[in-house]
Design an enzyme around this catalytic site. Sequence first.
Site, PDB file in Angstrom:
ATOM      1  N   LYS A 135       2.538  10.822   8.771  1.00 30.33           N
ATOM      2  CA  LYS A 135       1.476  11.814   8.527  1.00 30.33           C
ATOM      3  C   LYS A 135       0.505  11.907   9.713  1.00 30.33           C
ATOM      4  CE  LYS A 135      -0.209   9.938   4.845  1.00 30.33           C
ATOM      5  NZ  LYS A 135       0.657   8.759   4.731  1.00 30.33           N
ATOM      6  N   ARG A 143      -4.976  12.156  -2.563  1.00 30.96           N
ATOM      7  CA  ARG A 143      -4.022  11.077  -2.838  1.00 30.96           C
ATOM      8  C   ARG A 143      -3.974  10.745  -4.321  1.00 30.96           C
ATOM      9  NH1 ARG A 143      -4.346   8.565   2.651  1.00 30.96           N
ATOM     10  NH2 ARG A 143      -2.695   7.038   2.825  1.00 30.96           N
ATOM     11  N   ARG A 154       4.097  -1.135  13.942  1.00 30.57           N
ATOM     12  CA  ARG A 154       2.709  -0.795  14.271  1.00 30.57           C
ATOM     13  C   ARG A 154       1.818  -2.033  14.169  1.00 30.57           C
ATOM     14  NH1 ARG A 154      -0.219   3.879  10.926  1.00 30.57           N
ATOM     15  NH2 ARG A 154      -0.221   2.308   9.289  1.00 30.57           N
ATOM     16  N   ARG A 168      -3.328  -3.586  12.744  1.00 31.38           N
ATOM     17  CA  ARG A 168      -4.123  -3.070  11.622  1.00 31.38           C
ATOM     18  C   ARG A 168      -4.090  -4.066  10.479  1.00 31.38           C
ATOM     19  NH1 ARG A 168      -3.223   3.214  10.032  1.00 31.38           N
ATOM     20  NH2 ARG A 168      -3.183   2.364   7.922  1.00 31.38           N
ATOM     21  N   ARG A 180       0.781  -0.941  -0.777  1.00 34.21           N
ATOM     22  CA  ARG A 180       0.449   0.460  -0.468  1.00 34.21           C
ATOM     23  C   ARG A 180       1.561   1.385  -0.948  1.00 34.21           C
ATOM     24  NH1 ARG A 180      -0.395  -0.168   5.661  1.00 34.21           N
ATOM     25  NH2 ARG A 180      -0.472   2.090   5.695  1.00 34.21           N
TER      26      ARG A 180
HETATM   27  P1  B4P Z   1       1.888   7.319   9.920  1.00 35.73           P
HETATM   28  O1  B4P Z   1       2.665   7.552   8.682  1.00 35.73           O
HETATM   29  O2  B4P Z   1       1.517   8.484  10.759  1.00 35.73           O
HETATM   30  O3  B4P Z   1       0.719   6.421   9.406  1.00 35.73           O
HETATM   31  P2  B4P Z   1      -0.685   6.838   8.836  1.00 35.73           P
HETATM   32  O4  B4P Z   1      -1.039   8.255   9.025  1.00 35.73           O
HETATM   33  O5  B4P Z   1      -1.571   5.858   9.437  1.00 35.73           O
HETATM   34  O6  B4P Z   1      -0.554   6.722   7.266  1.00 35.73           O
HETATM   35  P3  B4P Z   1      -0.985   5.584   6.311  1.00 35.73           P
HETATM   36  O7  B4P Z   1      -0.653   6.090   4.947  1.00 35.73           O
HETATM   37  O8  B4P Z   1      -0.345   4.317   6.777  1.00 35.73           O
HETATM   38  O9  B4P Z   1      -2.537   5.338   6.475  1.00 35.73           O
HETATM   39  P4  B4P Z   1      -3.877   6.176   6.216  1.00 35.73           P
HETATM   40  O10 B4P Z   1      -4.625   6.034   7.471  1.00 35.73           O
HETATM   41  O11 B4P Z   1      -3.632   7.563   5.732  1.00 35.73           O
HETATM   42  O12 B4P Z   1       2.637   6.398  10.993  1.00 35.73           O
HETATM   43  C1  B4P Z   1       3.024   5.088  10.745  1.00 35.73           C
HETATM   44  C2  B4P Z   1       3.748   4.495  11.949  1.00 35.73           C
HETATM   45  O13 B4P Z   1       5.018   5.126  12.132  1.00 35.73           O
HETATM   46  C3  B4P Z   1       3.023   4.675  13.274  1.00 35.73           C
HETATM   47  O14 B4P Z   1       3.095   3.468  13.981  1.00 35.73           O
HETATM   48  C4  B4P Z   1       3.797   5.747  14.010  1.00 35.73           C
HETATM   49  O15 B4P Z   1       3.796   5.582  15.404  1.00 35.73           O
HETATM   50  C5  B4P Z   1       5.200   5.556  13.466  1.00 35.73           C
HETATM   51  N1  B4P Z   1       5.966   6.797  13.420  1.00 35.73           N
HETATM   52  C6  B4P Z   1       5.514   8.014  13.038  1.00 35.73           C
HETATM   53  N2  B4P Z   1       6.504   8.931  13.100  1.00 35.73           N
HETATM   54  C7  B4P Z   1       7.634   8.256  13.500  1.00 35.73           C
HETATM   55  C8  B4P Z   1       9.001   8.640  13.743  1.00 35.73           C
HETATM   56  N3  B4P Z   1       9.428   9.920  13.582  1.00 35.73           N
HETATM   57  N4  B4P Z   1       9.868   7.686  14.129  1.00 35.73           N
HETATM   58  C9  B4P Z   1       9.458   6.412  14.304  1.00 35.73           C
HETATM   59  N5  B4P Z   1       8.190   5.974  14.104  1.00 35.73           N
HETATM   60  C10 B4P Z   1       7.288   6.891  13.716  1.00 35.73           C
HETATM   61  O16 B4P Z   1      -4.566   5.360   5.026  1.00 35.73           O
HETATM   62  C11 B4P Z   1      -4.934   3.998   5.158  1.00 35.73           C
HETATM   63  C12 B4P Z   1      -5.743   3.543   3.936  1.00 35.73           C
HETATM   64  O17 B4P Z   1      -6.976   4.297   3.825  1.00 35.73           O
HETATM   65  C13 B4P Z   1      -5.092   3.721   2.554  1.00 35.73           C
HETATM   66  O18 B4P Z   1      -4.178   2.682   2.230  1.00 35.73           O
HETATM   67  C14 B4P Z   1      -6.359   3.736   1.628  1.00 35.73           C
HETATM   68  O19 B4P Z   1      -6.854   2.440   1.402  1.00 35.73           O
HETATM   69  C15 B4P Z   1      -7.381   4.494   2.469  1.00 35.73           C
HETATM   70  N6  B4P Z   1      -7.369   5.944   2.157  1.00 35.73           N
HETATM   71  C16 B4P Z   1      -7.020   6.944   3.028  1.00 35.73           C
HETATM   72  N7  B4P Z   1      -7.115   8.142   2.423  1.00 35.73           N
HETATM   73  C17 B4P Z   1      -7.520   7.911   1.131  1.00 35.73           C
HETATM   74  C18 B4P Z   1      -7.774   8.750   0.001  1.00 35.73           C
HETATM   75  N8  B4P Z   1      -7.616  10.085   0.062  1.00 35.73           N
HETATM   76  N9  B4P Z   1      -8.168   8.175  -1.167  1.00 35.73           N
HETATM   77  C19 B4P Z   1      -8.332   6.840  -1.250  1.00 35.73           C
HETATM   78  N10 B4P Z   1      -8.099   5.993  -0.226  1.00 35.73           N
HETATM   79  C20 B4P Z   1      -7.698   6.503   0.961  1.00 35.73           C
END
Ligand code: B4P
Length: 194
Positions: free
Chosen positions: A15, A90, A129, A135, A146
């Site tokens: 994402k 979410r 990551r 992280r 998660r």
């Molecule tokens: P991503 O999937 O891009 O990770 P993210 O955006 O950080 O999503 P995530 O769900 O983990 O965390 P968020 O910050 O939203 O990428 C993951 C990895 O994969 C990266 O290292 C990337 O380089 C790699 N990658 C991507 N594409 C790839 C590909 N095609 N091939 C290979 N590798 C690839 O949320 C974190 C926390 O915040 C949540 O757990 C929660 O506690 C809180 N939170 C956020 N939003 C919330 C909400 N709306 N309500 C309540 N809590 C919330």
Amino acid sequence: MSTRMVLLGPPGAGKGTQAARISERLSIPAISTGDIFRSNVAGGTPLGAQAKAYMDKGEYVPDSITNAMVAGRLAQEDCATGFLLDGYPRTEAQVGELDTMLAQSGKALDVVVEITADVDAVVARLLKRADEQGRTDDTEPVIRRRLEVYTEQTEPLAAIYEARGLLVRVDGVGGVEEVTERIMTALASRSANA
Ligand code: B4P
């Protein structure tokens, strides 16, 4: 053209990665609730202190905190002509809250993109990551939690948006550029059919 879109998908589906690329292609701001929480944690703000306790356990930050934060961000000038929400909504309650926020300004979502990826692929990405960025929520037990929370609370949102005719599913397994092209193609064919 204005685009108001949501990116859905399990942790590690890509994402955040895709949000940055799509926002650049469409010239709309990408709003990541996860990034906003992390920058508050890094800055030592009261919001950061509240959010950290939940994030470190792999739990969602309570809706009351998250909704107020998103409402404030969407009210900013740069969101007037479109935005990409990464990681919000979410929960079902957040869906209702977003509907209210948009209705108050006479707006509505245009599209919801769900990036799909299987559990093995996302766990492998997040552990990689963890090595690279350290992280605190990228340890294996927290990643598993998660994923459980995602399955219980967020996966059902796809059906809600599908029933509204807003959902597009895109396979998130493949190279980063390849996935971006899949999303852009899906968006283009949707607007062509609109
Ligand atoms: P991503 O999937 O891009 O990770 P993210 O955006 O950080 O999503 P995530 O769900 O983990 O965390 P968020 O910050 O939203 O990428 C993951 C990895 O994969 C990266 O290292 C990337 O380089 C790699 N990658 C991507 N594409 C790839 C590909 N095609 N091939 C290979 N590798 C690839 O949320 C974190 C926390 O915040 C949540 O757990 C929660 O506690 C809180 N939170 C956020 N939003 C919330 C909400 N709306 N309500 C309540 N809590 C919330």
